[in-house]
Structure formats: C-alpha cells, structure tokens
Design a protein around this motif. Structure first.
Motif, PDB file in Angstrom:
ATOM      1  N   ILE A   1      47.109  -7.623  12.610  1.00 27.54           N
ATOM      2  CA  ILE A   1      48.459  -7.052  12.660  1.00 27.54           C
ATOM      3  C   ILE A   1      48.614  -6.014  13.768  1.00 27.54           C
ATOM      4  O   ILE A   1      49.738  -5.678  14.147  1.00 27.54           O
ATOM      5  CB  ILE A   1      48.880  -6.449  11.301  1.00 27.54           C
ATOM      6  CG1 ILE A   1      47.981  -5.288  10.900  1.00 27.54           C
ATOM      7  CG2 ILE A   1      48.929  -7.523  10.233  1.00 27.54           C
ATOM      8  CD1 ILE A   1      48.457  -4.528   9.675  1.00 27.54           C
TER       9      ILE A   1
ATOM     10  N   TYR B   1      59.216  -4.390  14.512  1.00 33.65           N
ATOM     11  CA  TYR B   1      57.845  -4.605  14.051  1.00 33.65           C
ATOM     12  C   TYR B   1      57.109  -3.290  13.808  1.00 33.65           C
ATOM     13  O   TYR B   1      56.442  -3.122  12.793  1.00 33.65           O
ATOM     14  CB  TYR B   1      57.068  -5.487  15.036  1.00 33.65           C
ATOM     15  CG  TYR B   1      55.675  -5.813  14.556  1.00 33.65           C
ATOM     16  CD1 TYR B   1      55.476  -6.811  13.609  1.00 33.65           C
ATOM     17  CD2 TYR B   1      54.573  -5.109  15.021  1.00 33.65           C
ATOM     18  CE1 TYR B   1      54.203  -7.109  13.145  1.00 33.65           C
ATOM     19  CE2 TYR B   1      53.300  -5.398  14.566  1.00 33.65           C
ATOM     20  CZ  TYR B   1      53.121  -6.397  13.627  1.00 33.65           C
ATOM     21  OH  TYR B   1      51.858  -6.678  13.161  1.00 33.65           O
TER      22      TYR B   1
ATOM     23  N   LYS C   1      53.906  -6.297   7.937  1.00 41.09           N
ATOM     24  CA  LYS C   1      53.353  -6.828   9.186  1.00 41.09           C
ATOM     25  C   LYS C   1      52.522  -8.078   8.908  1.00 41.09           C
ATOM     26  O   LYS C   1      52.611  -9.063   9.641  1.00 41.09           O
ATOM     27  CB  LYS C   1      52.508  -5.772   9.899  1.00 41.09           C
ATOM     28  CG  LYS C   1      53.336  -4.687  10.543  1.00 41.09           C
ATOM     29  CD  LYS C   1      52.456  -3.645  11.213  1.00 41.09           C
ATOM     30  CE  LYS C   1      53.316  -2.560  11.851  1.00 41.09           C
ATOM     31  NZ  LYS C   1      52.504  -1.514  12.482  1.00 41.09           N
TER      32      LYS C   1
END
Length: 88
Positions: free
Chosen positions: A3, A32, A40
């Motif tokens: 991630i 994000y 995530k």
C-alpha cells in the motif's frame, strides 16, 4: 502490491479503458493519501479486478460481492462527484 508503493499503485491505476482512467486516476491522485491503511488495502485489491467488472461497478451496472470493494466503489463515486470534473 504494497500500500506504500505509490508508483506501482499509480501504474496499476492506468487501465485499458479511458472511462476507468477518468474515474480511478483522480481518486488516486487526490484521495489515496487520505485513506487509512484498511481502505488503501481495499483500493489496491480493487485494482486487481478486471476492467469490465470495474467499469460495470463504477457505472452502477452491478456491484462487487465483496463488501469492502463495494464500499470502495461507493467512496470513489462519492469523492469524484464531490470533486467535480478533473482535467486529464
């Protein structure tokens, strides 16, 4: 995919359909970093879906069976709607 590997995630956001690029890239670029680690991971899992599935889900022509992916689709749609059009 990790991630925290943003360059790899950015690459995975690039899809074979322009419509998906328009939906996914702005979300990645603008939202994000604000997601918690769980979200995530869900986003990264979503990127592993096939383009036709992603397209159908994002266009409300079906929904993922996985609850986390369903919630992520909804989050992408909501954030993109709230943000408005983004130049690509």
């Amino acid at each position: 995919m990790e991630i925290d590997n943003k360059s790899r995630i950015h690459w995975a956001c690039r899809r074979g359909m322009r419509e998906l690029d328009i939906a996914i890239m702005p979300f990645f670029e603008h939202d994000y970093d604000t997601l918690n680690d769980s979200d995530k991971r869900a986003f990264v899992r979503l990127l592993q879906s096939d383009d036709p599935d992603l397209f159908n889900w994002l266009m409300n022509h079906g929904e993922p069976k996985d609850g986390e992916l369903k919630r992520m689709i909804s989050l992408i749609q909501t954030r993109n709607k709230d943000r408005g059009p983004v130049a690509m």
